[in-house]
Every structure is written in C-alpha cells, then in structure tokens.
Design a protein around this motif. Structure first.
Motif, mmCIF file in Angstrom:
data_model
loop_
_atom_site.group_PDB
_atom_site.id
_atom_site.type_symbol
_atom_site.label_atom_id
_atom_site.label_comp_id
_atom_site.label_asym_id
_atom_site.label_seq_id
_atom_site.Cartn_x
_atom_site.Cartn_y
_atom_site.Cartn_z
ATOM 1 N N TYR A 33 0.842 -1.197 0.000
ATOM 2 C CA TYR A 33 0.000 0.000 0.000
ATOM 3 C C TYR A 33 0.882 1.253 0.000
ATOM 4 C CZ TYR A 33 -2.867 -3.553 2.435
ATOM 5 O OH TYR A 33 -3.513 -4.705 2.816
ATOM 6 N N TYR A 35 0.323 5.307 1.020
ATOM 7 C CA TYR A 35 -0.556 6.282 1.654
ATOM 8 C C TYR A 35 0.085 7.675 1.569
ATOM 9 C CZ TYR A 35 -3.063 2.458 4.057
ATOM 10 O OH TYR A 35 -3.819 1.340 4.366
ATOM 11 N N PRO A 43 -3.533 9.168 7.473
ATOM 12 C CA PRO A 43 -3.099 8.717 6.154
ATOM 13 C C PRO A 43 -4.287 8.455 5.226
ATOM 14 C CG PRO A 43 -1.968 7.497 7.893
ATOM 15 C CD PRO A 43 -3.071 8.255 8.542
ATOM 16 N N GLN A 98 -4.805 -10.026 3.837
ATOM 17 C CA GLN A 98 -5.548 -8.882 4.361
ATOM 18 C C GLN A 98 -5.421 -8.776 5.870
ATOM 19 O OE1 GLN A 98 -9.551 -8.770 2.967
ATOM 20 N NE2 GLN A 98 -8.997 -8.920 0.815
ATOM 21 N N PHE A 103 3.802 -0.675 8.599
ATOM 22 C CA PHE A 103 4.165 0.563 7.922
ATOM 23 C C PHE A 103 5.669 0.815 7.979
ATOM 24 C CE2 PHE A 103 0.260 2.906 6.892
ATOM 25 C CZ PHE A 103 -0.680 2.061 7.453
ATOM 26 N N GLN B 34 -8.199 -2.365 13.694
ATOM 27 C CA GLN B 34 -6.793 -2.288 14.075
ATOM 28 C C GLN B 34 -6.514 -0.917 14.676
ATOM 29 O OE1 GLN B 34 -4.380 -3.278 10.701
ATOM 30 N NE2 GLN B 34 -2.525 -3.588 11.879
ATOM 31 N N PHE B 36 -3.634 1.785 15.860
ATOM 32 C CA PHE B 36 -2.244 2.130 15.592
ATOM 33 C C PHE B 36 -1.819 3.291 16.490
ATOM 34 C CE2 PHE B 36 -1.373 -0.083 11.578
ATOM 35 C CZ PHE B 36 -2.639 -0.304 11.069
ATOM 36 N N LEU B 44 3.471 4.299 11.207
ATOM 37 C CA LEU B 44 2.475 3.777 12.131
ATOM 38 C C LEU B 44 2.908 2.429 12.682
ATOM 39 C CD1 LEU B 44 0.915 5.856 10.291
ATOM 40 C CD2 LEU B 44 -1.106 4.470 10.760
ATOM 41 N N SER B 46 1.348 -0.929 14.604
ATOM 42 C CA SER B 46 0.119 -1.619 14.978
ATOM 43 C C SER B 46 0.163 -1.986 16.457
ATOM 44 C CB SER B 46 -0.043 -2.880 14.131
ATOM 45 O OG SER B 46 -1.213 -3.580 14.514
ATOM 46 N N LEU B 49 -5.156 -5.814 17.033
ATOM 47 C CA LEU B 49 -6.042 -6.167 15.933
ATOM 48 C C LEU B 49 -7.188 -6.984 16.508
ATOM 49 C CD1 LEU B 49 -6.758 -6.473 12.902
ATOM 50 C CD2 LEU B 49 -5.313 -8.516 12.886
ATOM 51 N N GLN B 51 -10.186 -9.181 15.536
ATOM 52 C CA GLN B 51 -10.730 -9.918 14.394
ATOM 53 C C GLN B 51 -12.262 -9.862 14.400
ATOM 54 O OE1 GLN B 51 -8.836 -11.180 12.091
ATOM 55 N NE2 GLN B 51 -6.910 -11.932 12.943
ATOM 56 N N LEU B 89 -4.553 6.093 16.259
ATOM 57 C CA LEU B 89 -5.434 6.038 15.091
ATOM 58 C C LEU B 89 -6.199 4.719 15.064
ATOM 59 C CD1 LEU B 89 -2.620 7.295 12.766
ATOM 60 C CD2 LEU B 89 -4.755 8.542 13.040
ATOM 61 N N GLY B 95 -12.660 -4.556 3.746
ATOM 62 C CA GLY B 95 -11.719 -5.487 3.125
ATOM 63 C C GLY B 95 -10.352 -5.223 3.706
ATOM 64 N N SER B 96 -9.389 -4.898 2.858
ATOM 65 C CA SER B 96 -8.063 -4.548 3.363
ATOM 66 C C SER B 96 -7.823 -3.044 3.305
ATOM 67 C CB SER B 96 -6.985 -5.267 2.554
ATOM 68 O OG SER B 96 -7.107 -4.927 1.187
ATOM 69 N N ARG B 97 -8.838 -2.304 2.896
ATOM 70 C CA ARG B 97 -8.682 -0.854 2.782
ATOM 71 C C ARG B 97 -8.931 -0.202 4.130
ATOM 72 N NH1 ARG B 97 -11.351 3.032 -1.799
ATOM 73 N NH2 ARG B 97 -10.994 5.034 -0.781
ATOM 74 N N LEU B 98 -7.987 0.661 4.549
ATOM 75 C CA LEU B 98 -8.105 1.389 5.807
ATOM 76 C C LEU B 98 -8.446 2.841 5.515
ATOM 77 C CD1 LEU B 98 -4.951 0.069 7.717
ATOM 78 C CD2 LEU B 98 -7.278 -0.828 7.759
ATOM 79 N N PHE B 100 -8.667 6.363 7.506
ATOM 80 C CA PHE B 100 -8.235 6.946 8.771
ATOM 81 C C PHE B 100 -8.971 8.243 9.074
ATOM 82 C CE2 PHE B 100 -4.482 4.475 9.959
ATOM 83 C CZ PHE B 100 -4.166 3.836 8.780
ATOM 84 N N GLY B 101 -9.184 8.478 10.379
ATOM 85 C CA GLY B 101 -9.574 9.791 10.863
ATOM 86 C C GLY B 101 -8.310 10.560 11.199
#
Lengths: 112, 110
Positions: A33, A35, A43, A98, A103, B34, B36, B44, B46, B49, B51, B89, B95-98, B100-101
């Motif tokens: 990925y 970002y 990010p 996934q 990072f 997850q 961070f 970042l 981790s 996590l 599940q 964060l 999916g695998s897309r994060l 973020f705020g």
C-alpha cells in the motif's frame, strides 16, 4: 524480521519537478500500500497492490501520480509534475493477504 | 463515504492516569479493527487487531473493544506513561482498505 524499508527519508523539490519514492515490503507480503499523510491528518490510501496487480487506485491522482510494482516485490511511487499541495509524508505499508498492515518510516516531501 | 471520528482530538494527562480513547465509524459492518500509534515523524505501529469474531483484544496495559452494532471502538490505556505519548489512530476497515480519521494526540506528562 526486517521491516518495511523506504527511501529517501526526506526530499525537497520545487513545484513542477518530478520525484520518486521507493518501498521494499516485508519479505513474503503480497499486498503493498501507498498512503499520503498531510500534516495534521490521518493517512489516505493512494494505491494498493496485490503482488504486481493494482487492487485499488481510486484515490490516486492519476494525472500526476503513478506507481508500479513490476516484480511483485519493490514498488515505486512517482509524482510528475509536483504541486505545492503534494507536500506530505508518503507511507508505504505491506501485509500478508488482508491481515495486519506494517508501515515503513515514510518519506517526507516538501514542495517549494 | 467512510468516515472515522476520534474523540477527543487531543488529550493531556499526568503520568499514571488511566484513560480512554474513542472511535466511531459510519459503517457499522466492520470486518475487523486495528489500532495504531504514530510517533512524531515516524510511521504507524500496529497495537492491537480485533478480528471479526472477537469483541476485544488485550496487550499489556492496552485493551481495545469493538461494538459492531453501534460502530464504536474504545482503547483503554492503564497506568499511562510518558512513553505512551503519540497519536492514536483507529482506521475503518473495508476489506483490506483502511480509512483513517485524524487521530487522538495523547500527551502523558511526567
């Protein structure tokens, strides 16, 4: 286990110049990925690769940004030409399928 | 459009205090979550996590919980230390897309 490597760590360029960033993911991680993190924000995903194929590039400004991962390992992200608003930290992350994303330290870009 | 709200935006506490950081999501159909931390000028890291089959996860002084029905997650930090100072964060996962705020900026004062 070695982490995600990125280079360079810092880059200063003038607007309209080109720049490229490099990322080496954790060995065995198929998903990579890129970002963009603007100061004070979280990010934002630019592009996601699964091996050497693009899974998601919906937020990549394709008129100036490009990325490739030719052999399914290392990746490069390029900006051509750069604008002032591209000043940010560019983070690379990798994951095994996934699961947890790991990072790198990021490349801090300043466009003058 | 996915959005993440983190409350508070910034928090300053004395060392030793227990504290709670909150996340809320627009999409309650969360697969996993997850948490961070990000130290200034760094990438970042981790922390935890959770599940899809779990409701909480613990690591040392950290405990994270996830309430899918309300679209909320909480990170509890016990006996805070100056080394906990960082931005925390909790991206929304699709999916695998994060997504973020802006995170919570925590300062723990000695």
């Amino acid at each position: 286990e070695a982490g995600v490597a990125q280079s360079p760590r810092y880059k200063i360029i003038e607007k309209r110049q080109s720049v490229a960033f490099w990322c080496n993911p954790i060995s065995g991680h198929a998903t990579l990925y890129w970002y963009q993190q603007i100061l004070g924000q979280g990010p934002k995903l630019l592009i996601q690769f699964q091996n050497n194929g693009v899974v998601d590039d919906s937020q990549l400004p394709k008129d100036r940004f490009s990325a490739e991962r030719l052999k399914g390992v290392d990746s490069t992200l390029k900006i051509q030409p750069a604008k002032l608003e591209d000043s940010a930290v560019y983070l690379c992350a990798s994951s095994f399928l996934q699961e947890t994303q790991y990072f790198g330290p990021g490349t801090r870009l300043l466009v003058l | 459009k996915q959005e993440v709200t983190q409350i508070p935006a910034a928090l300053s506490v004395p060392e030793g205090e227990n504290l709670v950081l909150n996340c809320s999501f627009t999409d309650s159909a969360i697969y996993n979550l997850q948490w961070f931390r990000q130290d200034p000028g760094k990438g970042l890291t981790s922390l935890l996590l959770i599940q899809s089959s779990q409701r909480e996860q613990t690591s040392g002084r950290l405990n994270a919980s996830l309430d899918k029905s309300s679209g909320r997650s909480t990170l509890y930090i016990a006996a805070s230390q100056p080394g906990d100072s960082a931005t925390y964060l909790c991206p929304e996962t699709s999916g695998s897309r994060l997504t973020f705020g802006e995170g919570t900026q925590l300062t723990v004062n000695p």
